[in-house]
Design a protein around this motif. Structure first.
Motif, mmCIF file in Angstrom:
data_model
loop_
_atom_site.group_PDB
_atom_site.id
_atom_site.type_symbol
_atom_site.label_atom_id
_atom_site.label_comp_id
_atom_site.label_asym_id
_atom_site.label_seq_id
_atom_site.Cartn_x
_atom_site.Cartn_y
_atom_site.Cartn_z
ATOM 1 N N PRO A 174 83.218 -18.497 -49.121
ATOM 2 C CA PRO A 174 83.347 -17.259 -48.605
ATOM 3 C C PRO A 174 84.785 -16.923 -48.301
ATOM 4 N N ALA A 175 85.168 -15.795 -47.650
ATOM 5 C CA ALA A 175 86.439 -15.556 -47.106
ATOM 6 C C ALA A 175 86.886 -16.505 -45.964
ATOM 7 N N VAL A 176 85.980 -16.733 -45.150
ATOM 8 C CA VAL A 176 86.179 -17.411 -44.183
ATOM 9 C C VAL A 176 85.025 -18.665 -43.940
ATOM 10 N N ALA A 177 85.195 -19.922 -43.826
ATOM 11 C CA ALA A 177 84.286 -20.923 -43.690
ATOM 12 C C ALA A 177 84.719 -22.053 -42.753
ATOM 13 N N PHE A 178 83.515 -21.945 -41.632
ATOM 14 C CA PHE A 178 83.806 -23.240 -40.516
ATOM 15 C C PHE A 178 82.921 -24.212 -40.867
ATOM 16 N N ILE A 179 83.433 -25.542 -40.848
ATOM 17 C CA ILE A 179 82.833 -26.716 -41.147
ATOM 18 C C ILE A 179 82.722 -27.474 -39.934
ATOM 19 N N THR A 180 81.457 -27.859 -39.392
ATOM 20 C CA THR A 180 81.252 -28.756 -38.213
ATOM 21 C C THR A 180 80.851 -30.180 -38.684
ATOM 22 N N PRO A 181 81.643 -31.124 -38.778
ATOM 23 C CA PRO A 181 81.051 -32.536 -38.843
ATOM 24 C C PRO A 181 80.054 -32.853 -38.112
ATOM 25 N N ASP A 182 79.279 -33.909 -38.424
ATOM 26 C CA ASP A 182 78.056 -34.042 -37.685
ATOM 27 C C ASP A 182 78.782 -35.030 -36.454
ATOM 28 N N MET A 183 77.851 -35.794 -35.529
ATOM 29 C CA MET A 183 78.087 -35.995 -34.191
ATOM 30 C C MET A 183 79.206 -37.544 -34.345
ATOM 31 N N CYS A 184 78.939 -38.094 -35.401
ATOM 32 C CA CYS A 184 79.836 -39.208 -35.590
ATOM 33 C C CYS A 184 80.890 -38.980 -36.329
ATOM 34 N N HIS A 185 80.946 -38.029 -37.382
ATOM 35 C CA HIS A 185 82.303 -37.784 -38.085
ATOM 36 C C HIS A 185 83.219 -37.078 -37.610
ATOM 37 N N ASP A 186 82.734 -36.128 -36.419
ATOM 38 C CA ASP A 186 83.714 -35.354 -35.584
ATOM 39 C C ASP A 186 84.447 -36.015 -34.607
ATOM 40 N N MET A 187 84.077 -37.655 -34.678
ATOM 41 C CA MET A 187 84.667 -38.242 -33.639
ATOM 42 C C MET A 187 84.026 -38.281 -32.106
ATOM 43 N N HIS A 188 82.904 -37.618 -31.843
ATOM 44 C CA HIS A 188 82.496 -37.372 -30.672
ATOM 45 C C HIS A 188 81.725 -38.901 -30.403
ATOM 46 N N ASP A 189 80.879 -39.376 -31.313
ATOM 47 C CA ASP A 189 80.036 -40.462 -31.096
ATOM 48 C C ASP A 189 80.689 -42.002 -31.803
#
Length: 282
Positions: A174-189
């Motif tokens: 798409p013109a704009v895409a947002f990606i949210t990694p999961d709670m491990c891969h986003d460095m949260h957990d």
């Protein structure tokens, strides 16, 4: 020459040298508008300060990536905790949210509805989300609090996709895409190193492709670790990007305004009064 005249000449020389340095370090031929990108992909990581990422041996890929583009040394999140930052970047407002409680429902203008209304496309891709269009608050390592687009009734369910649906053929993005990694891969957990390894495996192919295909990758964080004044790591990599470090203060609202400007959209809510980022383009 008298001592006074000598000091005056020395001062003048120092001022001239300072001015010359300022001139040579200013971007020559900086753009007057944000490029009209074919695709922008934004990826949001979690809960780490600028100092925890910048120069860290645990984040070699993110630092390498920033070295290939524009690194912002004074980028700041909007608030705490996580959820209102995601909503702020997507809609120009925290929508009054002050917690991570779920679910939230809004109907106001947002980046997704702006793009769709202008005949453009938006898709959010969430890793770990069990199915496309999912509206539940959590499932395994997926948390809806990190998915702002599902909160808005004017963003269709078809724009809410699992990360497994992210296309291998980037021309179909798409013109704009947002990606949210999961709670491990986003460095949260999980660790910074875990998130950095995920970033290399999942983002580098697009980052390199973007450079020669009029496209852009934005990597940022939702908030810091609550110990650094919400100072976060943000980098732009892709076509038209002038490589270097940039010290102007930016926030999630500035990033939103810049994405809007790339597609000729007006700023919304707290992004409306801001100027888009211009000095990083060539």
């Amino acid at each position: 020459m008298s001592p006074r005249r000598g000091r005056t000449a020395l001062l003048a020389a120092l001022l001239t040298a300072t001015a010359a340095t300022a001139t040579t370090t200013a971007p020559a031929g900086a753009a007057t508008a944000v490029p009209a990108f074919d695709h922008i992909v934004l990826v949001m990581f979690e809960n780490h300060s600028y100092g925890q990422i910048n120069g860290s041996s645990s984040a070699p890929y993110l630092n390498s990536l920033a070295g290939q583009g524009a690194k912002f040394t004074a980028s700041y999140a909007v608030t705490h905790p996580s959820q209102p930052n995601y909503i702020a970047l997507f809609s120009g407002s925290t929508q009054g949210v002050t917690s991570d409680s779920c679910p939230k429902t809004f109907s106001g203008t947002n980046l997704g509805s702006q793009l769709i209304g202008a005949g453009r496309t938006f898709t959010g891709y969430s890793e770990g989300m069990p199915s496309d269009g999912y509206t539940g608050c959590s499932s395994g390592n997926y948390q809806r609090k990190h998915n702002a687009w599902v909160d808005f009734t004017n963003v269709p369910a078809s724009s809410n996709r699992t990360y497994a649906a992210f296309p291998a053929d980037y021309t179909t993005l798409p013109a704009v895409a947002f990606i949210t990694p999961d709670m491990c891969h986003d460095m949260h957990d999980c660790s910074v190193s875990t998130g950095d390894t995920w970033a290399r495996a999942n983002l580098d192919a697009y980052a390199q492709w973007a450079k020669t295909h009029n496209s852009l990758l934005i990597v940022t964080f939702d908030e810091d670790n609550s110990l650094s004044g919400n100072h976060i790591f943000t980098a732009f990599v892709g076509a038209h990007v002038r490589t270097g470090s940039y010290g102007e203060r930016i926030t999630h609202y500035t990033v939103l305004r810049t994405i809007e400007a790339a597609y000729g959209l007006p700023g919304i809510n707290n992004a409306a009064s801001l100027s888009p980022i211009l000095d990083v383009w060539q």
